[in-house]
Design an enzyme around this catalytic site. Structure first.
Site, mmCIF file in Angstrom:
data_model
loop_
_atom_site.group_PDB
_atom_site.id
_atom_site.type_symbol
_atom_site.label_atom_id
_atom_site.label_comp_id
_atom_site.label_asym_id
_atom_site.label_seq_id
_atom_site.Cartn_x
_atom_site.Cartn_y
_atom_site.Cartn_z
ATOM 1 N N GLU A 100 -19.469 -104.525 9.238
ATOM 2 C CA GLU A 100 -19.596 -103.402 10.167
ATOM 3 C C GLU A 100 -21.051 -103.168 10.573
ATOM 4 O OE1 GLU A 100 -17.335 -99.820 10.300
ATOM 5 O OE2 GLU A 100 -16.263 -100.371 8.463
ATOM 6 N N CYS A 118 -11.768 -101.631 8.575
ATOM 7 C CA CYS A 118 -12.350 -101.162 9.837
ATOM 8 C C CYS A 118 -11.212 -101.046 10.845
ATOM 9 C CB CYS A 118 -13.415 -102.136 10.345
ATOM 10 S SG CYS A 118 -14.098 -101.704 11.968
ATOM 11 N N GLY A 161 -11.965 -102.515 14.250
ATOM 12 C CA GLY A 161 -12.032 -103.963 14.064
ATOM 13 C C GLY A 161 -10.655 -104.584 13.972
#
Length: 288
Positions: free
Chosen positions: A222, A231, A234
């Site tokens: 990150e 995440c 993500g």
């Protein structure tokens, strides 16, 4: 000052009510670094501030553990939604939240009177090079498995070029597909790609192993934090990248170190929907 410590699949946050507390004289980047320190502070990946909004019911401001301020955080907004849900006594289960990436709409999912998960409409992915943002020719084209030259990095004998797919979920992501995610050099390649000159705002870096068209495994570096257990944005970006490269379908289970996220990129509205857990760890008080 009261705070709540929460996590989404191990990606953890300190949440402070900036409406009830006057933070106007607080150096928030410095406070984030101090509070997020796992040895001398509370310990977290980021600091989230609840603020009032003229555009939505609430505004979520987030600062990484290094004091930088990202546009958006998928795990963070699920935690933020549950925080709002518990703050109002469970009287409301859908919220509009202003972020630097736009208005997000999280929904609390309950089962037998208990919070089971939080679903968030993350909006449409941004796919053009200029939207990532990413420097290069053809700013109005998508970046799909484009070769990124890392030959000038300090890693010993790296591959000179790595195929990347770029997606923005309001914040930048660089997705790399690998054969074995557990052997991926996340800590070596992550910071090099994060700060590559081609990404003027830096980037998050996802390493993805495809199991089948409905399941992927992800590790993430990150931006401004380092490798984390999960995440949310993500996972969304990786699911979109899977579709763009023909490796997965539009609904995938993303397996992260901290748990799983269900991601669906709908054709009907072009929006990405993320569903996953958000848990309260503890509450307390601290001086800033």
């Amino acid at each position: 000052m009261k705070f709540t410590k929460m996590h989404g699949l191990g990606n953890d946050f300190i949440i402070i009510d900036g409406i009830e507390n006057d933070l106007s004289k607080v150096d928030l980047p410095a406070a984030a670094s101090k509070l997020c320190d796992r040895n001398f502070g509370i310990g977290a990946d980021g600091l989230i501030i609840l603020e009032s909004s003229k555009l939505a019911e609430a505004r979520m401001r987030i600062l990484n553990s290094d004091g930088s301020e990202p546009e958006m955080c998928g795990n963070g907004i699920r935690c933020f939604a549950r925080y709002l849900f518990e703050k109002n006594g469970g009287k409301k289960d859908i919220f509009s939240v202003e972020t630097l990436a736009g208005i997000m709409v999280p929904v609390i999912i309950q089962e037998n009177g208990k919070v089971k998960a939080v679903e968030v409409d993350m909006g449409p992915p941004r796919l053009l090079r200029k939207e990532i943002p990413m420097i290069g020719d053809q700013p109005d084209q998508m970046v799909i498995e484009e070769l990124l030259d890392i030959s000038r990095s300090k890693i010993q004998n790296p591959k000179s070029k790595i195929a990347i797919t770029a997606v923005s979920m309001g914040n930048p992501h660089c997705v790399i597909f690998v054969d074995d995610v557990h052997k991926a050099d996340v800590k070596g390649l992550g910071p090099i790609i994060e700060t590559a000159a081609v990404f003027p705002a830096k980037t998050n870096v996802e390493f993805i192993q495809v199991i089948d068209d409905k399941h992927i495994i992800m590790r993430v570096w990150e931006r401004g934090v380092g490798e984390t257990l999960a995440c949310g944005t993500g996972a969304c970006a990786s699911a979109v990248a899977g579709v763009l490269t023909g490796k997965t379908g539009r609904e995938v289970d993303v397996q992260l170190a901290g748990g799983d996220l269900l991601i669906e990129w709908l054709e009907e509205d072009n929006h990405v929907y993320m569903t996953g857990a958000a848990e309260t760890v503890f509450t307390g008080e601290i001086d800033l």
